[in-house]
Design an enzyme around this catalytic site. Sequence first.
Site, PDB file in Angstrom:
ATOM      1  N   ASN A  16       0.843  -1.040  -0.066  1.00 11.67           N
ATOM      2  CA  ASN A  16      -0.038  -0.175   0.059  1.00 11.67           C
ATOM      3  C   ASN A  16       0.659   1.347  -0.144  1.00 11.67           C
ATOM      4  O   ASN A  16       1.697   1.564   1.080  1.00 11.67           O
ATOM      5  CB  ASN A  16      -0.807  -0.077   1.320  1.00 11.67           C
ATOM      6  CG  ASN A  16      -1.668   1.367   1.273  1.00 11.67           C
ATOM      7  OD1 ASN A  16      -1.798   2.131   0.481  1.00 11.67           O
ATOM      8  ND2 ASN A  16      -2.107   1.324   2.488  1.00 11.67           N
ATOM      9  N   TRP A  17       0.933   1.904  -1.106  1.00 10.52           N
ATOM     10  CA  TRP A  17       1.856   2.915  -1.061  1.00 10.52           C
ATOM     11  C   TRP A  17       1.299   4.371  -0.564  1.00 10.52           C
ATOM     12  O   TRP A  17       2.016   5.113  -0.546  1.00 10.52           O
ATOM     13  CB  TRP A  17       2.128   3.285  -3.006  1.00 10.52           C
ATOM     14  CG  TRP A  17       2.828   2.156  -3.373  1.00 10.52           C
ATOM     15  CD1 TRP A  17       3.141   0.973  -2.983  1.00 10.52           C
ATOM     16  CD2 TRP A  17       3.102   2.291  -4.899  1.00 10.52           C
ATOM     17  NE1 TRP A  17       3.974   0.321  -4.037  1.00 10.52           N
ATOM     18  CE2 TRP A  17       3.763   1.021  -5.113  1.00 10.52           C
ATOM     19  CE3 TRP A  17       3.040   3.247  -6.009  1.00 10.52           C
ATOM     20  CZ2 TRP A  17       4.280   0.851  -6.525  1.00 10.52           C
ATOM     21  CZ3 TRP A  17       3.346   3.105  -7.287  1.00 10.52           C
ATOM     22  CH2 TRP A  17       4.021   1.690  -7.383  1.00 10.52           C
ATOM     23  N   LYS A  18      -0.149   4.351  -0.173  1.00  8.47           N
ATOM     24  CA  LYS A  18      -0.689   5.510   0.407  1.00  8.47           C
ATOM     25  C   LYS A  18      -0.488   6.678  -0.467  1.00  8.47           C
ATOM     26  O   LYS A  18      -0.464   6.412  -1.839  1.00  8.47           O
ATOM     27  CB  LYS A  18      -0.047   5.591   1.797  1.00  8.47           C
ATOM     28  CG  LYS A  18      -0.155   4.098   2.582  1.00  8.47           C
ATOM     29  CD  LYS A  18       0.055   4.594   4.138  1.00  8.47           C
ATOM     30  CE  LYS A  18      -0.095   3.395   4.959  1.00  8.47           C
ATOM     31  NZ  LYS A  18       0.099   3.374   6.424  1.00  8.47           N
ATOM     32  N   HIS A  62      -9.516   0.704   5.452  1.00  4.93           N
ATOM     33  CA  HIS A  62      -8.039   1.088   5.913  1.00  4.93           C
ATOM     34  C   HIS A  62      -8.452   2.097   7.220  1.00  4.93           C
ATOM     35  O   HIS A  62      -9.179   3.124   6.991  1.00  4.93           O
ATOM     36  CB  HIS A  62      -7.147   1.632   4.993  1.00  4.93           C
ATOM     37  CG  HIS A  62      -5.542   1.811   5.362  1.00  4.93           C
ATOM     38  ND1 HIS A  62      -5.273   2.617   6.358  1.00  4.93           N
ATOM     39  CD2 HIS A  62      -4.798   0.717   5.261  1.00  4.93           C
ATOM     40  CE1 HIS A  62      -3.969   2.320   6.700  1.00  4.93           C
ATOM     41  NE2 HIS A  62      -3.662   1.526   5.984  1.00  4.93           N
ATOM     42  N   GLU A  80      -6.817   4.673   8.041  1.00  2.50           N
ATOM     43  CA  GLU A  80      -6.578   5.825   7.878  1.00  2.50           C
ATOM     44  C   GLU A  80      -7.812   6.480   7.192  1.00  2.50           C
ATOM     45  O   GLU A  80      -8.506   7.753   7.326  1.00  2.50           O
ATOM     46  CB  GLU A  80      -5.692   6.164   6.741  1.00  2.50           C
ATOM     47  CG  GLU A  80      -4.052   6.041   7.427  1.00  2.50           C
ATOM     48  CD  GLU A  80      -3.062   5.684   6.792  1.00  2.50           C
ATOM     49  OE1 GLU A  80      -1.963   5.419   7.288  1.00  2.50           O
ATOM     50  OE2 GLU A  80      -3.113   5.553   5.472  1.00  2.50           O
ATOM     51  N   GLU A 128      -5.093  -5.148  10.909  1.00  2.00           N
ATOM     52  CA  GLU A 128      -4.041  -4.003  11.033  1.00  2.00           C
ATOM     53  C   GLU A 128      -4.155  -3.430  12.223  1.00  2.00           C
ATOM     54  O   GLU A 128      -4.961  -2.423  12.167  1.00  2.00           O
ATOM     55  CB  GLU A 128      -4.059  -2.999   9.847  1.00  2.00           C
ATOM     56  CG  GLU A 128      -3.475  -3.374   8.442  1.00  2.00           C
ATOM     57  CD  GLU A 128      -3.290  -2.325   7.556  1.00  2.00           C
ATOM     58  OE1 GLU A 128      -1.896  -2.481   6.941  1.00  2.00           O
ATOM     59  OE2 GLU A 128      -4.024  -1.554   7.085  1.00  2.00           O
ATOM     60  N   GLY A 158       2.837   1.997  11.069  1.00  2.00           N
ATOM     61  CA  GLY A 158       3.834   3.228  10.974  1.00  2.00           C
ATOM     62  C   GLY A 158       4.368   3.430  12.523  1.00  2.00           C
ATOM     63  O   GLY A 158       5.129   4.381  12.385  1.00  2.00           O
ATOM     64  N   SER A 205       3.749  -2.103  10.730  1.00  2.00           N
ATOM     65  CA  SER A 205       5.307  -2.277  10.908  1.00  2.00           C
ATOM     66  C   SER A 205       5.971  -3.280  10.429  1.00  2.00           C
ATOM     67  O   SER A 205       6.695  -4.105  10.985  1.00  2.00           O
ATOM     68  CB  SER A 205       5.431  -1.970  12.379  1.00  2.00           C
ATOM     69  OG  SER A 205       5.101  -0.594  12.739  1.00  2.00           O
ATOM     70  N   GLY A 250       3.092  -1.173   4.349  1.00  2.00           N
ATOM     71  CA  GLY A 250       2.929   0.269   4.174  1.00  2.00           C
ATOM     72  C   GLY A 250       4.029   0.579   3.600  1.00  2.00           C
ATOM     73  O   GLY A 250       4.562   0.699   2.465  1.00  2.00           O
ATOM     74  N   GLY A 251       4.852   1.772   4.375  1.00  2.00           N
ATOM     75  CA  GLY A 251       6.175   2.389   4.130  1.00  2.00           C
ATOM     76  C   GLY A 251       7.028   1.486   3.444  1.00  2.00           C
ATOM     77  O   GLY A 251       7.904   2.036   2.596  1.00  2.00           O
TER      78      GLY A 251
END
Length: 263
Positions: A13-15, A105, A107, A175, A181, A221, A242-243
């Site tokens: 997931n590149w966000k 998600h 967010e 999640e 994160g 994470s 994610g990141g």
Amino acid sequence: MGMTKRTPLIAGNWKMNLDHLQAVALVQKLHWALKDAKHEDGSVEVAVFPPFTDLRSVQTLLDADKIPFTLGAQDLSTHDEGAYTGEISGAFLKKLAVSQVIIGHSERREYHAEGDDVVAAKVQAALKHGLVPVICVGETSEDLEKHGASAVPVAQLEKALADVPADADIVVAYEPVWAIGSGQAATPEQAQEVCAKLREVIGAKLGAEASERTRVLYGGSVKSANIASYMREPDVDGALVGGASIKVDEFAAIIRFEKHVGV
């Protein structure tokens, strides 16, 4: 893993990161990294979820270079078309060869006030257009302290699956919000406990066969140093990353978890 061997899914997931030129460069580099490691054998499904503005460029690259990645979107509208400025229909995504879409998600739930009813409506919209919903569930640190690890994710999934047919192709992603994160990942045992409960929900709602074939992912994470420990758990079938998914070497190492997991 039980009677059915579920193909592991590593999803990035590149966000809201990378423009369309950066997206093309990342996919090319990831493809080369995995090709050099002789890892494109179908044993692991790799999915990328770019921003909407990148989808056409990534789709064109995947097609032209015959790159075996699944293309996903980060969200979709509950509506098919109409006066909904800024919304993206599942029909549009399908035309771009998108096959999966992230729904619910944390967010979106937090920043856009998307409750369980909206999540359930988006699951229906995805299925209507032949898209596989990647249904995200998870608890905050406050939820964890008040209700325990699985209560909130289980309740969220029950509502998301309310009107889903038994033969639907879905993915579920656990999640924990407190882990996203933060660098503070859930332990493999914590992830397994909740993923097993979510699989029970799938079984209760959609039947034993659906429970057996549906992939349940862990996200929060995730990195190359810990992915193997999660993949050893019987009810963890992959990761929603994610990141780390926009760092080529790190994401490639996560995808190659089988080098370390002993399976």
